[in-house]
Design an enzyme around this catalytic site. Sequence first.
Site, PDB file in Angstrom:
ATOM      1  N   TYR A 155       2.834  13.583 -12.416  1.00 44.69           N
ATOM      2  CA  TYR A 155       2.969  12.376 -11.589  1.00 44.69           C
ATOM      3  C   TYR A 155       3.621  12.716 -10.239  1.00 44.69           C
ATOM      4  O   TYR A 155       3.153  12.271  -9.191  1.00 44.69           O
ATOM      5  CB  TYR A 155       3.816  11.377 -12.370  1.00 44.69           C
ATOM      6  N   LYS A 159       1.931  12.230  -6.628  1.00 48.72           N
ATOM      7  CA  LYS A 159       2.509  11.287  -5.663  1.00 48.72           C
ATOM      8  C   LYS A 159       2.954  12.021  -4.388  1.00 48.72           C
ATOM      9  O   LYS A 159       2.920  11.433  -3.295  1.00 48.72           O
ATOM     10  CB  LYS A 159       3.678  10.528  -6.290  1.00 48.72           C
TER      11      LYS A 159
HETATM   12  N1  LIG Z   1       6.282  -0.126 -11.298  1.00 47.41           N
HETATM   13  C1  LIG Z   1       7.025   0.846 -10.772  1.00 47.41           C
HETATM   14  O1  LIG Z   1       8.231   0.944 -11.011  1.00 47.41           O
HETATM   15  C2  LIG Z   1       6.383   1.826  -9.827  1.00 47.41           C
HETATM   16  C3  LIG Z   1       7.225   2.675  -9.089  1.00 47.41           C
HETATM   17  C4  LIG Z   1       6.663   3.591  -8.203  1.00 47.41           C
HETATM   18  C5  LIG Z   1       5.282   3.664  -8.060  1.00 47.41           C
HETATM   19  N2  LIG Z   1       4.489   2.837  -8.788  1.00 47.41           N
HETATM   20  C6  LIG Z   1       3.032   2.948  -8.597  1.00 47.41           C
HETATM   21  O2  LIG Z   1       2.499   1.688  -8.299  1.00 47.41           O
HETATM   22  C7  LIG Z   1       1.166   1.604  -8.795  1.00 47.41           C
HETATM   23  C8  LIG Z   1       1.008   0.358  -9.654  1.00 47.41           C
HETATM   24  O3  LIG Z   1       1.934   0.419 -10.719  1.00 47.41           O
HETATM   25  P1  LIG Z   1       2.241  -0.828 -11.699  1.00 47.41           P
HETATM   26  O4  LIG Z   1       3.647  -0.703 -12.137  1.00 47.41           O
HETATM   27  O5  LIG Z   1       1.773  -2.064 -11.065  1.00 47.41           O
HETATM   28  O6  LIG Z   1       1.313  -0.413 -12.944  1.00 47.41           O
HETATM   29  P2  LIG Z   1       0.312  -1.311 -13.835  1.00 47.41           P
HETATM   30  O7  LIG Z   1      -0.051  -0.463 -15.007  1.00 47.41           O
HETATM   31  O8  LIG Z   1       0.891  -2.663 -14.078  1.00 47.41           O
HETATM   32  O9  LIG Z   1      -0.959  -1.470 -12.877  1.00 47.41           O
HETATM   33  C9  LIG Z   1      -1.814  -0.401 -12.601  1.00 47.41           C
HETATM   34  C10 LIG Z   1      -3.245  -0.881 -12.705  1.00 47.41           C
HETATM   35  O10 LIG Z   1      -4.090   0.239 -12.390  1.00 47.41           O
HETATM   36  C11 LIG Z   1      -5.206   0.180 -13.249  1.00 47.41           C
HETATM   37  N3  LIG Z   1      -5.825   1.505 -13.383  1.00 47.41           N
HETATM   38  C12 LIG Z   1      -5.369   2.560 -14.074  1.00 47.41           C
HETATM   39  N4  LIG Z   1      -6.245   3.571 -13.986  1.00 47.41           N
HETATM   40  C13 LIG Z   1      -7.292   3.152 -13.229  1.00 47.41           C
HETATM   41  C14 LIG Z   1      -8.505   3.736 -12.796  1.00 47.41           C
HETATM   42  N5  LIG Z   1      -8.840   4.981 -13.152  1.00 47.41           N
HETATM   43  N6  LIG Z   1      -9.331   3.007 -12.013  1.00 47.41           N
HETATM   44  C15 LIG Z   1      -9.015   1.739 -11.671  1.00 47.41           C
HETATM   45  N7  LIG Z   1      -7.878   1.120 -12.067  1.00 47.41           N
HETATM   46  C16 LIG Z   1      -7.023   1.821 -12.835  1.00 47.41           C
HETATM   47  C17 LIG Z   1      -4.658  -0.332 -14.580  1.00 47.41           C
HETATM   48  O11 LIG Z   1      -5.687  -0.877 -15.399  1.00 47.41           O
HETATM   49  C18 LIG Z   1      -3.630  -1.364 -14.109  1.00 47.41           C
HETATM   50  O12 LIG Z   1      -4.188  -2.664 -14.050  1.00 47.41           O
HETATM   51  C19 LIG Z   1       0.900   2.906  -9.529  1.00 47.41           C
HETATM   52  O13 LIG Z   1       0.229   3.817  -8.681  1.00 47.41           O
HETATM   53  C20 LIG Z   1       2.299   3.415  -9.840  1.00 47.41           C
HETATM   54  O14 LIG Z   1       2.321   4.800  -9.978  1.00 47.41           O
HETATM   55  C21 LIG Z   1       4.993   1.918  -9.676  1.00 47.41           C
END
Ligand SMILES: NC(=O)c1ccc[n+]([C@@H]2O[C@H](COP(=O)([O-])OP(=O)(O)OC[C@H]3O[C@@H](n4cnc5c(N)ncnc54)[C@H](O)[C@@H]3O)[C@@H](O)[C@H]2O)c1
Length: 250
Positions: A155, A159
């Site tokens: 990851y 990133k």
């Molecule tokens: N929530 C956090 O604390 C956090 C922190 C830093 C970064 N992020 C990043 O933010 C982004 C969203 O995270 P989140 O917490 O909302 O996660 P989440 O799991 O709630 O949402 C992610 C969405 O991406 C979709 N997805 C996964 N693989 C896919 C693919 N191959 N094609 C299309 N869609 C796909 C999933 O179905 C899901 O609906 C991610 O990239 C995550 O790494 C999140």
Amino acid sequence: MDLNLKARVALITGSGRGLGYAAAAALGREGVRIVVTDIDAAAVQRACAQLAEQGVQTIGVPADVCNEQQVETLARRAIDAFGKVDILVNNAGFTRDKYLTKMPTQDWDAVVDTILKGTYLCTKAVLPSMIEQRWGRVINISSRAHWGNPGQTNYSAAKAGLIGFTRSLALEQGKYNITANAIAPGLIETDLVKSLPTYERLRKTALEKNPIPRLGLPQDVANAIVFLASDCAGFITGDVLHVTGGRYAS
Ligand SMILES: NC(=O)c1ccc[n+]([C@@H]2O[C@H](COP(=O)([O-])OP(=O)(O)OC[C@H]3O[C@@H](n4cnc5c(N)ncnc54)[C@H](O)[C@@H]3O)[C@@H](O)[C@H]2O)c1
């Protein structure tokens, strides 16, 4: 401050739920038409219905960002429906945490492919529309983990790679008035995060280490996305905006 977003069209990957959905709702409130896309078709349908209730104009297109053919179809359907794509938010991503010694190759591939190949394919598919209009915004959702986190070599590498991609794209596309920026969120309280078995520990550490002593909310990231998508951010490119409450590498 005039965001000037009303006539815009945004395509947001992984917008079936979580941060992607929050971004869709926030941009939608500014009058942006939204292409909701996610690998989870039921989530796409649900998100479109919820956005429609809020008066947001959407189309929903399920797609796997790693599948070139599906991404090409996604871009074509967006342009057929709305005539253009102005704003791309590369948000789809997930973690598969394990120490490197125990990491199965499929977990490495799944995480790196979704974050990096997915961003590459989606950006390549919508750039011609942005170049044609001489206006575009590419916003890549990185993470505070780009500095490194134990258990997250896959990851963190992806990133951090996303930031290199963002900077190179900014250098290539600036002449077309297209900006490319990354957002690096800290721990944000999405449903996914709240369902993690490690949630309570993560929450406690974040509260101890965040100079602003609370967890992030999806709206905190959505606000940053709206700003970077707007005309107000037209001279900001190749940058990384940390939405972490002031917590950096540690
Ligand atoms: N929530 C956090 O604390 C956090 C922190 C830093 C970064 N992020 C990043 O933010 C982004 C969203 O995270 P989140 O917490 O909302 O996660 P989440 O799991 O709630 O949402 C992610 C969405 O991406 C979709 N997805 C996964 N693989 C896919 C693919 N191959 N094609 C299309 N869609 C796909 C999933 O179905 C899901 O609906 C991610 O990239 C995550 O790494 C999140």
